[in-house]
Design a protein around this motif. Structure first.
Motif, PDB file in Angstrom:
ATOM      1  N   THR A 210       0.875  -1.170   0.000  1.00  0.00           N
ATOM      2  CA  THR A 210       0.000   0.000   0.000  1.00  0.00           C
ATOM      3  C   THR A 210       0.910   1.217   0.000  1.00  0.00           C
ATOM      4  OG1 THR A 210      -1.658  -1.166   1.287  1.00  0.00           O
ATOM      5  CG2 THR A 210      -1.806   1.227   1.246  1.00  0.00           C
ATOM      6  N   GLY A 211       0.716   2.099  -0.961  1.00  0.00           N
ATOM      7  CA  GLY A 211       1.571   3.282  -1.002  1.00  0.00           C
ATOM      8  C   GLY A 211       1.841   3.652  -2.441  1.00  0.00           C
ATOM      9  N   PHE A 212       2.816   4.538  -2.626  1.00  0.00           N
ATOM     10  CA  PHE A 212       3.264   4.839  -3.980  1.00  0.00           C
ATOM     11  C   PHE A 212       4.363   3.846  -4.317  1.00  0.00           C
ATOM     12  CE2 PHE A 212       1.732   9.112  -2.689  1.00  0.00           C
ATOM     13  CZ  PHE A 212       0.852   9.339  -3.740  1.00  0.00           C
ATOM     14  N   LEU A 213       4.211   3.176  -5.432  1.00  0.00           N
ATOM     15  CA  LEU A 213       5.278   2.302  -5.900  1.00  0.00           C
ATOM     16  C   LEU A 213       5.897   2.966  -7.127  1.00  0.00           C
ATOM     17  CD1 LEU A 213       6.789  -0.444  -5.774  1.00  0.00           C
ATOM     18  CD2 LEU A 213       5.133  -1.264  -7.453  1.00  0.00           C
ATOM     19  N   TYR A 214       7.184   3.137  -7.073  1.00  0.00           N
ATOM     20  CA  TYR A 214       7.908   3.853  -8.121  1.00  0.00           C
ATOM     21  C   TYR A 214       8.835   2.843  -8.783  1.00  0.00           C
ATOM     22  CZ  TYR A 214      11.836   7.118  -9.408  1.00  0.00           C
ATOM     23  OH  TYR A 214      12.858   7.805  -9.994  1.00  0.00           O
ATOM     24  N   ALA A 215       8.569   2.542 -10.052  1.00  0.00           N
ATOM     25  CA  ALA A 215       9.477   1.674 -10.791  1.00  0.00           C
ATOM     26  C   ALA A 215      10.380   2.562 -11.628  1.00  0.00           C
ATOM     27  CB  ALA A 215       8.693   0.707 -11.680  1.00  0.00           C
ATOM     28  N   GLY A 216      11.680   2.487 -11.365  1.00  0.00           N
ATOM     29  CA  GLY A 216      12.654   3.179 -12.211  1.00  0.00           C
ATOM     30  C   GLY A 216      12.897   2.261 -13.400  1.00  0.00           C
ATOM     31  N   LEU A 217      12.592   2.725 -14.591  1.00  0.00           N
ATOM     32  CA  LEU A 217      12.654   1.854 -15.770  1.00  0.00           C
ATOM     33  C   LEU A 217      13.820   2.189 -16.676  1.00  0.00           C
ATOM     34  CD1 LEU A 217       8.917   2.120 -16.930  1.00  0.00           C
ATOM     35  CD2 LEU A 217       9.929   0.388 -15.429  1.00  0.00           C
ATOM     36  N   MET A 218      14.304   1.167 -17.369  1.00  0.00           N
ATOM     37  CA  MET A 218      15.203   1.381 -18.502  1.00  0.00           C
ATOM     38  C   MET A 218      14.457   0.809 -19.704  1.00  0.00           C
ATOM     39  SD  MET A 218      18.167   2.689 -19.237  1.00  0.00           S
ATOM     40  CE  MET A 218      19.402   2.528 -17.931  1.00  0.00           C
ATOM     41  N   ILE A 219      14.234   1.675 -20.722  1.00  0.00           N
ATOM     42  CA  ILE A 219      13.464   1.257 -21.882  1.00  0.00           C
ATOM     43  C   ILE A 219      14.421   1.153 -23.065  1.00  0.00           C
ATOM     44  CG2 ILE A 219      11.562   1.919 -23.418  1.00  0.00           C
ATOM     45  CD1 ILE A 219      10.633   3.568 -20.772  1.00  0.00           C
ATOM     46  N   ASP A 220      14.538  -0.041 -23.614  1.00  0.00           N
ATOM     47  CA  ASP A 220      15.532  -0.212 -24.671  1.00  0.00           C
ATOM     48  C   ASP A 220      14.985   0.241 -26.029  1.00  0.00           C
ATOM     49  OD1 ASP A 220      14.034  -2.269 -25.801  1.00  0.00           O
ATOM     50  OD2 ASP A 220      15.335  -3.876 -25.044  1.00  0.00           O
ATOM     51  N   ALA A 221      15.809   0.136 -27.048  1.00  0.00           N
ATOM     52  CA  ALA A 221      15.450   0.663 -28.378  1.00  0.00           C
ATOM     53  C   ALA A 221      14.215  -0.027 -28.952  1.00  0.00           C
ATOM     54  CB  ALA A 221      16.639   0.502 -29.327  1.00  0.00           C
ATOM     55  N   GLN A 222      13.908  -1.240 -28.491  1.00  0.00           N
ATOM     56  CA  GLN A 222      12.712  -1.957 -28.967  1.00  0.00           C
ATOM     57  C   GLN A 222      11.476  -1.646 -28.121  1.00  0.00           C
ATOM     58  OE1 GLN A 222      15.848  -3.738 -28.787  1.00  0.00           O
ATOM     59  NE2 GLN A 222      15.924  -3.072 -30.911  1.00  0.00           N
ATOM     60  N   GLY A 223      11.629  -0.757 -27.150  1.00  0.00           N
ATOM     61  CA  GLY A 223      10.479  -0.422 -26.307  1.00  0.00           C
ATOM     62  C   GLY A 223      10.221  -1.452 -25.229  1.00  0.00           C
ATOM     63  N   GLN A 224      11.223  -2.290 -24.952  1.00  0.00           N
ATOM     64  CA  GLN A 224      11.094  -3.303 -23.892  1.00  0.00           C
ATOM     65  C   GLN A 224      11.529  -2.682 -22.565  1.00  0.00           C
ATOM     66  OE1 GLN A 224      10.700  -6.828 -23.357  1.00  0.00           O
ATOM     67  NE2 GLN A 224      11.854  -6.933 -21.460  1.00  0.00           N
ATOM     68  N   PRO A 225      10.615  -2.594 -21.580  1.00  0.00           N
ATOM     69  CA  PRO A 225      10.996  -1.994 -20.299  1.00  0.00           C
ATOM     70  C   PRO A 225      11.605  -3.014 -19.335  1.00  0.00           C
ATOM     71  CG  PRO A 225       8.631  -2.406 -20.354  1.00  0.00           C
ATOM     72  CD  PRO A 225       9.197  -2.962 -21.630  1.00  0.00           C
ATOM     73  N   ARG A 226      12.646  -2.596 -18.610  1.00  0.00           N
ATOM     74  CA  ARG A 226      13.184  -3.406 -17.517  1.00  0.00           C
ATOM     75  C   ARG A 226      13.219  -2.544 -16.258  1.00  0.00           C
ATOM     76  NH1 ARG A 226      16.071  -5.185 -21.761  1.00  0.00           N
ATOM     77  NH2 ARG A 226      16.057  -7.427 -22.159  1.00  0.00           N
ATOM     78  N   THR A 227      13.137  -3.217 -15.121  1.00  0.00           N
ATOM     79  CA  THR A 227      13.146  -2.492 -13.851  1.00  0.00           C
ATOM     80  C   THR A 227      14.577  -2.270 -13.398  1.00  0.00           C
ATOM     81  OG1 THR A 227      11.188  -3.764 -13.343  1.00  0.00           O
ATOM     82  CG2 THR A 227      12.117  -2.472 -11.549  1.00  0.00           C
ATOM     83  N   VAL A 228      14.970  -1.015 -13.256  1.00  0.00           N
ATOM     84  CA  VAL A 228      16.294  -0.708 -12.717  1.00  0.00           C
ATOM     85  C   VAL A 228      16.232  -0.792 -11.200  1.00  0.00           C
ATOM     86  CG1 VAL A 228      18.056   1.087 -12.466  1.00  0.00           C
ATOM     87  CG2 VAL A 228      16.900   0.762 -14.660  1.00  0.00           C
ATOM     88  N   GLU A 229      15.148  -0.266 -10.642  1.00  0.00           N
ATOM     89  CA  GLU A 229      14.987  -0.287  -9.186  1.00  0.00           C
ATOM     90  C   GLU A 229      13.534  -0.016  -8.852  1.00  0.00           C
ATOM     91  OE1 GLU A 229      16.454   3.127  -7.091  1.00  0.00           O
ATOM     92  OE2 GLU A 229      15.630   4.499  -8.559  1.00  0.00           O
ATOM     93  N   PHE A 230      13.177  -0.370  -7.627  1.00  0.00           N
ATOM     94  CA  PHE A 230      11.890   0.043  -7.075  1.00  0.00           C
ATOM     95  C   PHE A 230      12.141   1.048  -5.974  1.00  0.00           C
ATOM     96  CE2 PHE A 230      10.229  -4.265  -8.395  1.00  0.00           C
ATOM     97  CZ  PHE A 230       9.265  -3.773  -9.272  1.00  0.00           C
ATOM     98  N   ASN A 231      11.251   2.031  -5.878  1.00  0.00           N
ATOM     99  CA  ASN A 231      11.215   2.885  -4.705  1.00  0.00           C
ATOM    100  C   ASN A 231       9.824   2.733  -4.102  1.00  0.00           C
ATOM    101  OD1 ASN A 231      13.847   4.030  -4.991  1.00  0.00           O
ATOM    102  ND2 ASN A 231      13.057   5.274  -6.655  1.00  0.00           N
ATOM    103  N   CYS A 232       9.749   2.930  -2.787  1.00  0.00           N
ATOM    104  CA  CYS A 232       8.480   2.666  -2.102  1.00  0.00           C
ATOM    105  C   CYS A 232       7.748   3.960  -1.786  1.00  0.00           C
ATOM    106  CB  CYS A 232       8.759   1.864  -0.840  1.00  0.00           C
ATOM    107  SG  CYS A 232       9.775   2.745   0.339  1.00  0.00           S
ATOM    108  N   ARG A 233       7.954   4.979  -2.627  1.00  0.00           N
ATOM    109  CA  ARG A 233       7.487   6.339  -2.333  1.00  0.00           C
ATOM    110  C   ARG A 233       7.458   7.112  -3.630  1.00  0.00           C
ATOM    111  NH1 ARG A 233      12.030   8.516  -4.013  1.00  0.00           N
ATOM    112  NH2 ARG A 233      13.827   7.155  -3.828  1.00  0.00           N
ATOM    113  N   LEU A 234       6.987   8.332  -3.583  1.00  0.00           N
ATOM    114  CA  LEU A 234       7.040   9.194  -4.767  1.00  0.00           C
ATOM    115  C   LEU A 234       8.483   9.611  -5.026  1.00  0.00           C
ATOM    116  CD1 LEU A 234       4.031  11.602  -4.070  1.00  0.00           C
ATOM    117  CD2 LEU A 234       4.241  10.053  -6.030  1.00  0.00           C
ATOM    118  N   GLY A 235       8.791   9.970  -6.250  1.00  0.00           N
ATOM    119  CA  GLY A 235      10.124  10.457  -6.577  1.00  0.00           C
ATOM    120  C   GLY A 235      10.271  11.929  -6.242  1.00  0.00           C
TER     121      GLY A 235
END
Ligand code: AMP
Ligand code: GLY
Length: 432
Positions: free
Chosen positions: A272-297
């Motif tokens: 429960t809360g804000f979940l912040y996924a830091g993403l890296m999106i490659d040239a094909q538009g495939q997203p990967r998770t760099v990190e999670f934060n448990c709050r707003l950025g």
């Protein structure tokens, strides 16, 4: 109703400012707040309570009959402030200590993602320096070295050479590595595959089960123009981030967000809360998770909340009560862009006490959110720098370019000795 916001950054100033706009909110308290929240006569400061004293904060919430407490930063979340408030029957929005491990422990987050098939960089965790050194010799550079523990954005080295990687391992495995709060069991490093692509911040609001995605955004982590210099907590952000196309958005929800929320619930630690996924999106538009934060950025929150038209209080209340299903968000169609002004010496050794002049009055399309500021005296005197990131000058515009122009126009009127800021916030979206 009365609300309490815990924290002292630009993110918390923006949360408090937005909560004030709710028709149902009678009073907003900030603990401890900053020079900007103190100078705003519409906000109330909780004085005489140390920010780490959760029992005293809960006593305050109880005495003042606070309807909802919103926790801004990761520190108190990782230390269990939500658990304590809940145990006392106080309504609070944020993840429990166990759920906050998605951010507070890289090792936990990585094991979680692996278990639930959530796309992220391949990794290995080490406590033993010799094994870590051997691992990077095997994999070569570029490679990413991360301290396992909270480090305010400074515990990550993206090593372009093996020498840098070796040095980072030695630094982070020291028992008292600078700026890193080690988790139980002592110093650990996570070594990761380097991901290429463009980053974006993808933040959702969760009630443990239901999810509502916020507008997308992009941060600028490096201190200097052209993404040079050391990593910082973030030097500026804008929303929306064009790299998150509708197609990428759908993939992120399907491959990352939904499996994470379902996985946490299944593992017995509903988020429960804000979940912040830091993403890296490659040239094909495939997203990967760099990190999670448990709050707003921070600084993403400042532009995001300037675009939010919905009632934040209503949303957080519903989320805290597990009633988010059916909720919808309304956004200003314009772009919002925020430029951070940081103190002399940031990020290594920010200088405090520089006097800030030229702060403008609030305008409909521009807002200066405070972070590391303080008032010179209780009577409200002048404003001085009191932390690394000092202000976030945020503006709305019909395009990224116009929002950028407006933000810099406001910023150019504000002065303090040694101010550091980037001139190119939003550059990726403008090039497109
Ligand atoms: P983190 O604290 O994990 O978000 O890392 C801080 C920054 O380091 C990120 O915002 C990225 O710019 C960079 N970074 C972290 N992990 C990786 C990775 N696996 N590949 C490329 N860059 C990374
Ligand atoms: N702006 C990056 C963060 O809040 O972690």
């Amino acid at each position: 109703m009365k609300v309490l916001v815990i924290g002292s950054g630009g993110r918390e100033h923006a949360i408090a400012w937005k909560l004030l706009q709710s028709a149902r909110v009678q009073q907003v308290f900030v603990a401890p707040g900053n020079g900007g929240t103190r100078a705003d006569a519409r906000l109330s400061t909780v004085s005489g309570v140390a920010s780490g004293d959760f029992t005293a904060l809960a006593d305050f919430a109880q005495a003042e009959k606070i309807a909802l407490t919103v926790v801004g930063p990761e520190g108190p979340l990782a230390a269990g402030v939500v658990d304590l408030f809940r145990a006392r029957g106080l309504r609070v929005f944020g993840p429990t200590q166990a759920a906050a491990q998605l951010e507070s422990s890289k090792a936990f987050a990585k094991a979680f993602m692996q278990r639930h098939g959530i796309p992220t960089a391949a990794h290995a965790t080490f406590t033993d320096a010799a094994a870590a050194h051997a691992h990077i010799e095997l994999h070569g550079a570029p490679i990413v070295i991360k301290a396992d523990g909270l480090a305010a954005g400074k515990g990550v080295v993206v090593a372009t050479t093996l020498e840098q990687a070796h040095a980072a391992i030695d630094a982070m495995l020291q028992p008292h590595a600078a700026g890193v709060m080690h988790n139980e069991g002592g110093a650990r490093v996570v070594i990761e595959e380097f991901l290429a692509g463009e980053e974006a911040s993808f933040i959702v609001l969760c009630d443990g089960k239901n999810v509502l995605s916020l507008a997308t955004s992009q941060d600028h982590k490096r201190l200097l123009d052209h993404d040079e210099g050391p990593n910082t907590g973030g030097m500026g952000a804008y929303s929306p981030a064009p790299v998150v196309t509708p197609n990428v958005h759908a993939r992120v929800m399907q491959d990352i967000i939904h499996p994470t929320i379902a996985g946490m619930a299944k593992d017995g630690v509903p988020f429960t809360g804000f979940l912040y996924a830091g993403l890296m999106i490659d040239a094909q538009g495939q997203p990967r998770t760099v990190e999670f934060n448990c709050r707003l950025g921070d600084p993403e929150t400042q532009p995001i909340l300037m675009r939010l038209k919905s009632d934040l209080f209503e949303l957080l209340l519903r989320a805290a009560d597990g009633r988010l299903d059916g909720a919808e968000l309304q956004w200003d169609r314009r772009t919002a862009l925020g430029v951070v002004m940081a103190a002399h010496g940031y990020p290594q050794a920010p200088r405090l006490g520089d006097r800030i002049t030229g702060l403008p009055a609030e305008a409909a399309d521009a807002m200066v959110f405070h972070a590391g500021t303080a008032l010179e005296d209780a009577a409200g005197g002048g404003t001085v720098t009191a932390g690394g990131r000092v202000l976030c000058v945020t503006a709305l515009g019909d395009s990224v370019k116009l929002a950028q122009q407006r933000a810099y126009e406001v910023l150019d009127g504000i002065r303090f000795n040694g101010a550091q800021f980037r001139r190119d916030i939003g550059h990726r979206a403008i090039k497109r």
